[in-house]
Design an enzyme around this catalytic site. Structure first.
Site, short mmCIF file in Angstrom:
data_model
loop_
_atom_site.label_atom_id
_atom_site.label_comp_id
_atom_site.label_asym_id
_atom_site.label_seq_id
_atom_site.Cartn_x
_atom_site.Cartn_y
_atom_site.Cartn_z
N ARG B 147 41.23 53.26 43.76
CA ARG B 147 42.67 53.55 43.66
C ARG B 147 43.26 52.62 42.61
O ARG B 147 43.21 51.40 42.75
CB ARG B 147 43.38 53.34 45.01
N GLU B 168 46.83 46.78 39.71
CA GLU B 168 45.44 46.39 39.98
C GLU B 168 44.59 47.64 40.15
O GLU B 168 45.12 48.75 40.31
CB GLU B 168 45.35 45.51 41.22
N ASN B 170 41.60 49.00 42.58
CA ASN B 170 40.92 48.72 43.84
C ASN B 170 39.58 49.42 43.89
O ASN B 170 39.51 50.64 43.71
CB ASN B 170 41.77 49.21 45.02
N SER B 175 43.07 52.25 51.02
CA SER B 175 43.55 52.91 52.23
C SER B 175 44.74 53.81 51.95
O SER B 175 45.20 53.93 50.82
CB SER B 175 43.91 51.86 53.29
N LYS B 342 40.22 40.43 40.03
CA LYS B 342 41.36 40.31 39.11
C LYS B 342 40.95 39.69 37.79
O LYS B 342 41.52 39.99 36.75
CB LYS B 342 42.47 39.49 39.77
N LYS B 409 48.12 35.20 39.53
CA LYS B 409 47.36 35.79 40.62
C LYS B 409 46.01 35.10 40.76
O LYS B 409 45.29 34.96 39.76
CB LYS B 409 47.14 37.28 40.38
N GLU B 413 41.70 37.37 47.91
CA GLU B 413 42.20 38.65 48.41
C GLU B 413 43.10 38.43 49.63
O GLU B 413 43.02 37.42 50.30
CB GLU B 413 41.04 39.55 48.82
N GLY B 414 43.93 39.41 49.91
CA GLY B 414 44.67 39.38 51.16
C GLY B 414 46.18 39.32 51.00
O GLY B 414 46.91 39.44 51.96
N ARG B 499 53.68 53.84 47.67
CA ARG B 499 54.27 52.92 48.65
C ARG B 499 55.57 52.39 48.09
O ARG B 499 55.62 51.92 46.94
CB ARG B 499 53.31 51.75 48.94
#
Lengths: 524, 524
Positions: B147, B168, B170, B175, B342, B409, B413-414, B499
């Protein structure tokens, strides 16, 4: 790590042997039951097989839903019997259309000298219908969305082969059509994903019949909409306030919009007091702050109005009458709702009555072109148990004598009013002569004994699947659109519902006492 | 009765004028907003647009669900830009496959002398990958379900035309694909059922692009399953414990079973400790008390494992390594997961790097038959903002100077680890020279200002739709299946996600601070 060898628990040597009801459901262990339950409730939640959760004050827009009560395994029905009631539905669709068109018949059975004399609800509906006729309101276009309900009948200690006997014929507000289709999807999914752990040779996809109830209901409504003939007109769903079984209705709305581009407006009777207007030329419009000008209504689909509880004041009956005065197609009309009365069901069983509706020799073409045969009449009769009215000359006496195999049913709607077996003699002692007209006696249907199921309550109650002795009721859906006798009846059969409930046992068994949505397993 | 005249609130004279972001969303009144919210949450609940409700101890089988957070109106994206990123996805699918196949490149960027030196999570994954290579494990079959995420970039006070810039890319556990498809269905439904009360000429079905994300993801998994070549083999979904976004995954499972007859088993890393075995010939099997013999696994689909939180002990990393040793197709492989770092994103922006992956002159056919053009390279570059590594010779100095338009950045992750604008100088003061290798500086993307939306929180929180200034992020889905350089890449683009989140405003605006699932409105 535990390993289990999967074996077919059915008798391998008996592939040709008839299905044994008391062997159902097949045995599964706790791990399998829990896994099936997890898969089932997850599927139910993600496929609209839902209720709104109980709430004192429901939120203005729903925020959550619970899964509907469901069975883990489909319920066995002999293939030939299942196919037979599908065929019968065509005759039933036409039969009930003809009953609704037979004013004299309905007046006699449900009118001032019949059930209306003693049952207030029937009287209200019948009087409205009578007034409309006396005013000269033209014969309306009727839409019936029907569900004919059956139980398996396997009399204990008798050689009589198992059969399907009609419990009742619903002409208003037949629910669970859309949810029932989702339960079929659920059982197909459980079979496809787990093969039910190989626990039964009967569980094959060939034995799970397709179930397209939603499209049948939608087709009926769309056909009525077309008959009304105004392209942008809405369908009015008359609903109960705080309906928790709302997804069953919304799924019908979605398909009306997607497949036919037909819009729905939902209103309670109370809402209609301020929103509905029937014009001098009998056009029904519903206004809403969200719509200008008011919406023209093509079809009124009653998902309320089948019980006196829905008419708390005379104004509610007046609203029903006003809606019935309009030229919107009512589903059902007052006549069609009255045709669904239990007393009608009993009168039909009397010698010659069914024949007059179905056989051309008897009705001399009074009911349009379609012709039925003696065999059709016999097939319909065979779907009935013995019935009589308590107002028959020996009705009460016969009911007293045979009470141990009987149920008494009043006209009153809403459930919980039936009188069974040992309670009958005392009840008859108190029943006034006049009230007898509202009551019918029905021979009890005896479903196969020791049939079990795994039942999962609606989400939010205790969790997990409970094994219980069960009784499964099969409902067959159909619709009929008609107006006057000459034009004939446009009708279709399609889809079905199974509701399974824990069997209340007199022999000390556990009374589960709740019912779940289920599907059909065809057995031979 | 109130009556409202419905008028088109957009400027009727300006049909050909370009869309003005700050005019979005169109005005609706409270009654309309409440009605749209009611229709939206009912639709969401009945179409699987769901989360599991929060629970300290979730029931063994779910009993209820809440609707996912959602936007009432779709989010505007210029048509040409939307179409362009769909086209770019093809190049991205191939590009990231080639990166995953370029061991030397990934070793340099993410290996012992690169990010792995300072980021523990990267080190663990890279070391596993290195060990497998050192053991001589054959090149695996890689499946990437990708994605690529973008924001609209409309620099304030600049003549630069609005563009879509990549946030970014993915390569693991992307998801909301299946739920995103449901949001498209929702906005189509709201349009069809209400016409959004005529509030905007932009809201037409032509402007709501189709969204078939579920079938794209399912096609990728099914293609990998076919590549593995064992018909009855299962797909293993590696999931997080107590996942609340489980319906997003289940909808993929249902389609795998329905359309391809492929079965899924779900396991957490912890569950795999006792259930997974990789045999000497690298066959992965998963055992379960419900299945005998153990299930052969064709594809491992990681919906967990993208964050260090999923690996609380060394045994968890060892499990990932063991799974990666098997010949089951990993989605993604360790190499593909590392390719999504990244730092890779930043290195790609350096002169000549992208060219080496895409242009035949540069890579001399190292990457199989497919050839890209200078124009393709330029188009990919145009989707990026300026980036550099803090370990560049002047990386820190440049970041300090330009901090007001930057975000830093880390590889970590997270979420929640980024450092923005005014916080940058102080952060740089504390950052050790060694740690610089893990950090990249990115020019801030500047989404159009004063764009609004109506956001509905996940069910169960406060109800109703809140109007807020928003930022909408577009994700484009694609997949790639490949193994070795010669064979080329089988890949497909399809579906997308939006989103939308409340914009945190420095100017005293309301910080809504939650994000919702949304869909695309194409504007010109």
């Amino acid at each position: 790590m535990r390993v289990r060898v999967v074996v077919d628990l059915d008798d391998q040597s008996g592939m040709a042997e008839p299905f044994v009801f008391s062997n159902w459901p097949p045995a599964i262990d706790e791990e399998q039951r829990n896994k099936l339950t997890l898969l089932a409730t997850t599927y139910a939640l993600s496929h609209g097989l839902l209720y709104l959760p109980p709430a004192d004050v429901p939120p203005p827009a729903p925020t959550s839903a619970i899964h509907a009560p469901l069975a883990l395994f489909p319920a066995p029905f002999p293939r030939k019997l299942f196919e037979n009631v599908q065929r019968l539905q065509h005759i039933y669709n036409v039969l009930y259309a003809r009953i609704a068109l037979d004013t004299a018949f309905l007046d006699t059975v449900m009118g001032a000298e019949g059930v209306a004399k003693v049952d207030d609800f029937t009287r209200q509906l019948w009087q409205s219908w009578k007034r409309l006729r006396d005013e000269g309101t033209p014969e309306p276009v009727h839409l019936g969305i029907f569900r004919s309900d059956y139980l398996l009948h396997a009399p204990h200690g008798s050689d009589e082969p198992v059969s399907l006997k009609q419990v009742e014929f619903n002409t208003i507000s037949s629910s669970f059509g859309a949810l029932s289709e989702r339960v079929s999807g659920l059982h197909n999914y459980l079979l496809a994903s787990t093969n039910y752990y190989g626990c039964s040779r009967h569980l094959t996809s060939d034995n799970l019949p397709p179930n397209k109830t939603t499209s049948t209901i939608v087709e009926g409504l769309a056909t009525a909409h077309r008959a009304y003939g105004v392209k942008g007109a809405y369908i009015l769903f008359v609903c109960q306030a705080n309906e928790r079984n709302v997804f069953d209705q919304r799924l019908v709305e979605y398909e009306l919009l997607e497949k036919h581009g037909i819009h729905v407006i939902r209103q309670t009777f109370d809402g209609l007091f301020t929103s509905a207007i029937v014009s001098a030329d009998r056009k029904l419009t519903v206004s809403s702050p969200l719509h200008a000008p008011p919406l023209e209504i093509a079809v009124i689909y009653f998902r309320a109005g089948y019980t006196p509880v829905d008419y708390p004041t005379p104004a509610h009956y007046a609203m029903r009458e006003a809606l019935s005065r309009s030229r919107a197609v009512s589903c059902p009309t007052l006549a069609l709702q009255l045709a669904g009365g239990k007393k009608v069901q009993e009168v039909l069983t009397r010698p010659g009555v069914l024949e007059k509706f179905l056989l051309p020799v008897e009705n001399k073409g009074r009911f349009g072109p379609e012709v039925f045969s003696e065999a059709d009449v016999a097939a319909i009769r065979a779907s009935w148990v013995e019935m009589w009215g308590l107002d028959d000359h020996d009705g009460v006496e016969k009911a007293r004598t045979r009470s141990s195999t009987l149920v008494l049913k009043p006209q009153r709607e809403g459930g919980g009013n039936n009188v069974y077996r040992s309670a009958i003699p005392e009840f008859l002692d108190k029943l006034s002569r006049e009230e007898r007209a509202a009551w019918i006696a029905m021979a009890l249907i005896e479903p196969p004994e020791s049939v079990g199921g795994y039942l999962v309550r609606a989400g939010g109650a205790d969790t997990g699947a409970k094994k219980a002795d069960v009784v499964s009721e099969l409902g067959v859906f159909g619709w009929a659109l008609f107006s006057g006798r000459e034009a004939g009846v446009e009708e279709r059969t399609g889809g079905w519902l199974v509701r399974t409930k824990g069997r209340e046992s007199d022999e000390g068994g556990v009374a589960v006492g709740f019912s779940v949505l289920d599907s059909v397993l065809l057995v031979d």
